[in-house]
Design an enzyme around this catalytic site. Structure first.
Site, PDB file in Angstrom:
ATOM      1  N   VAL A   1      27.570 -20.047   2.177  1.00 25.52           N
ATOM      2  CA  VAL A   1      26.687 -19.686   3.298  1.00 25.52           C
ATOM      3  C   VAL A   1      27.404 -18.663   4.009  1.00 25.52           C
ATOM      4  O   VAL A   1      26.748 -17.596   4.199  1.00 25.52           O
ATOM      5  CB  VAL A   1      26.391 -21.098   4.020  1.00 25.52           C
ATOM      6  CG1 VAL A   1      25.609 -20.524   5.388  1.00 25.52           C
ATOM      7  CG2 VAL A   1      25.475 -21.977   3.315  1.00 25.52           C
ATOM      8  N   ASP A   2      28.625 -18.811   4.119  1.00 27.50           N
ATOM      9  CA  ASP A   2      29.395 -17.910   5.023  1.00 27.50           C
ATOM     10  C   ASP A   2      29.360 -16.483   4.417  1.00 27.50           C
ATOM     11  O   ASP A   2      29.000 -15.379   4.976  1.00 27.50           O
ATOM     12  CB  ASP A   2      30.886 -18.363   5.203  1.00 27.50           C
ATOM     13  CG  ASP A   2      31.701 -17.568   6.264  1.00 27.50           C
ATOM     14  OD1 ASP A   2      31.074 -16.711   6.991  1.00 27.50           O
ATOM     15  OD2 ASP A   2      32.871 -17.784   6.273  1.00 27.50           O
TER      16      ASP A   2
ATOM     17  N   ILE B   1      19.261 -19.482   3.829  1.00 25.11           N
ATOM     18  CA  ILE B   1      19.057 -19.427   5.443  1.00 25.11           C
ATOM     19  C   ILE B   1      19.179 -18.037   5.818  1.00 25.11           C
ATOM     20  O   ILE B   1      18.535 -17.489   6.845  1.00 25.11           O
ATOM     21  CB  ILE B   1      20.458 -20.264   5.944  1.00 25.11           C
ATOM     22  CG1 ILE B   1      20.126 -20.267   7.427  1.00 25.11           C
ATOM     23  CG2 ILE B   1      21.627 -19.400   5.399  1.00 25.11           C
ATOM     24  CD1 ILE B   1      21.172 -21.681   7.682  1.00 25.11           C
TER      25      ILE B   1
ATOM     26  N   SER C   1      29.643 -28.192   5.773  1.00 24.27           N
ATOM     27  CA  SER C   1      30.725 -28.752   5.201  1.00 24.27           C
ATOM     28  C   SER C   1      30.641 -29.529   3.986  1.00 24.27           C
ATOM     29  O   SER C   1      31.392 -30.283   3.423  1.00 24.27           O
ATOM     30  CB  SER C   1      31.586 -29.748   6.264  1.00 24.27           C
ATOM     31  OG  SER C   1      32.275 -29.200   7.127  1.00 24.27           O
TER      32      SER C   1
ATOM     33  N   GLY D   1      29.673 -28.267   1.159  1.00 26.11           N
ATOM     34  CA  GLY D   1      29.938 -27.418  -0.161  1.00 26.11           C
ATOM     35  C   GLY D   1      31.404 -27.772  -0.501  1.00 26.11           C
ATOM     36  O   GLY D   1      31.761 -28.800  -0.743  1.00 26.11           O
TER      37      GLY D   1
ATOM     38  N   TYR E   1      33.932 -27.665   1.101  1.00 29.54           N
ATOM     39  CA  TYR E   1      34.648 -28.694   2.381  1.00 29.54           C
ATOM     40  C   TYR E   1      34.277 -30.142   1.754  1.00 29.54           C
ATOM     41  O   TYR E   1      34.850 -31.002   2.578  1.00 29.54           O
ATOM     42  CB  TYR E   1      34.327 -28.431   3.550  1.00 29.54           C
ATOM     43  CG  TYR E   1      34.948 -27.085   4.192  1.00 29.54           C
ATOM     44  CD1 TYR E   1      35.601 -26.197   3.343  1.00 29.54           C
ATOM     45  CD2 TYR E   1      34.784 -26.979   5.624  1.00 29.54           C
ATOM     46  CE1 TYR E   1      35.843 -25.147   3.904  1.00 29.54           C
ATOM     47  CE2 TYR E   1      35.249 -25.737   6.205  1.00 29.54           C
ATOM     48  CZ  TYR E   1      35.880 -24.674   5.288  1.00 29.54           C
ATOM     49  OH  TYR E   1      36.261 -23.601   5.882  1.00 29.54           O
TER      50      TYR E   1
ATOM     51  N   ASN F   1      34.753 -20.458   8.086  1.00 32.13           N
ATOM     52  CA  ASN F   1      35.861 -20.795   8.230  1.00 32.13           C
ATOM     53  C   ASN F   1      36.747 -20.545   9.483  1.00 32.13           C
ATOM     54  O   ASN F   1      35.977 -19.784  10.315  1.00 32.13           O
ATOM     55  CB  ASN F   1      36.676 -20.370   7.006  1.00 32.13           C
ATOM     56  CG  ASN F   1      36.794 -18.803   7.011  1.00 32.13           C
ATOM     57  OD1 ASN F   1      37.076 -18.354   7.923  1.00 32.13           O
ATOM     58  ND2 ASN F   1      36.391 -18.306   5.775  1.00 32.13           N
TER      59      ASN F   1
END
Length: 175
Positions: free
Chosen positions: A35-36, A13, A119, A121, A123, A26
């Site tokens: 990703v974050d 991404i 959400s 992954g 999560y 988060n």
């Protein structure tokens, strides 16, 4: 006016040539894993500096920052729910992530936007359920007038890509 488009692709991404990418963040917005972490690393330290000034983000909400060193001009940060078994409002919170992210994109006259599988992954939101919510929400949003013309679901894994392809064909037959 050009035809509005929903598509899935497998890839990174942080490398997408779109106006905005969505960060599965988060609550602190200060970076993390998955990703974050990838978005924060690719964007550079200015993203963290701007995120510090936003004072976090509630689950189901979204906030926007510049993209800095990313190809995308904007990053829309949204906080997806942690899967607790399905009885804690997780589905509505996830749907809200997509609605709030798209509303922010439209407010900023964004034409193209890329989403990760929010959400799914760490999560632990079940992929098939999350994909149906994601595709339903973006399809519903595109039925209303807005600047948004292209929505891309960028899938990290082959499994996620296959799932998105199937659900897009099922829910958005003209894609």
């Amino acid at each position: 006016m050009s035809k509005k488009q929903i598509l899935a692709l497998q890839g990174d991404i942080t490398k997408q040539a779109v106006e905005a990418i969505v960060n599965a963040a988060n609550n602190t917005l200060l970076g993390g894993g998955g990703v974050d972490g990838a978005i924060h690393r690719a964007a550079g330290p200015q993203l963290l500096e701007e995120c510090r000034r936003l004072n976090g983000c509630e689950t189901g909400e979204a906030k926007i920052t510049s993209g800095y060193r990313l190809p995308a001009r904007w990053v829309i940060h949204t906080v997806g729910p942690v899967w607790q078994g399905g009885n804690e409002g997780e589905e509505e919170l996830l749907a809200s992530c997509y609605r709030k992210s798209l509303a922010l994109a439209a407010e900023n006259q964004i034409v193209s936007i890329a989403f990760p599988a929010i959400s799914t992954g760490v999560y632990r939101f079940p992929l098939e359920k999350a994909t149906k919510i994601a595709v339903r929400e973006v399809n519903n949003f595109l039925k209303k007038p807005s600047s948004i013309e292209q929505i891309i679901f960028v899938c990290f894994s082959q499994r996620a890509f296959d799932c998105y392809q199937e659900v897009i064909q099922e829910l958005v037959p003209e894609s």
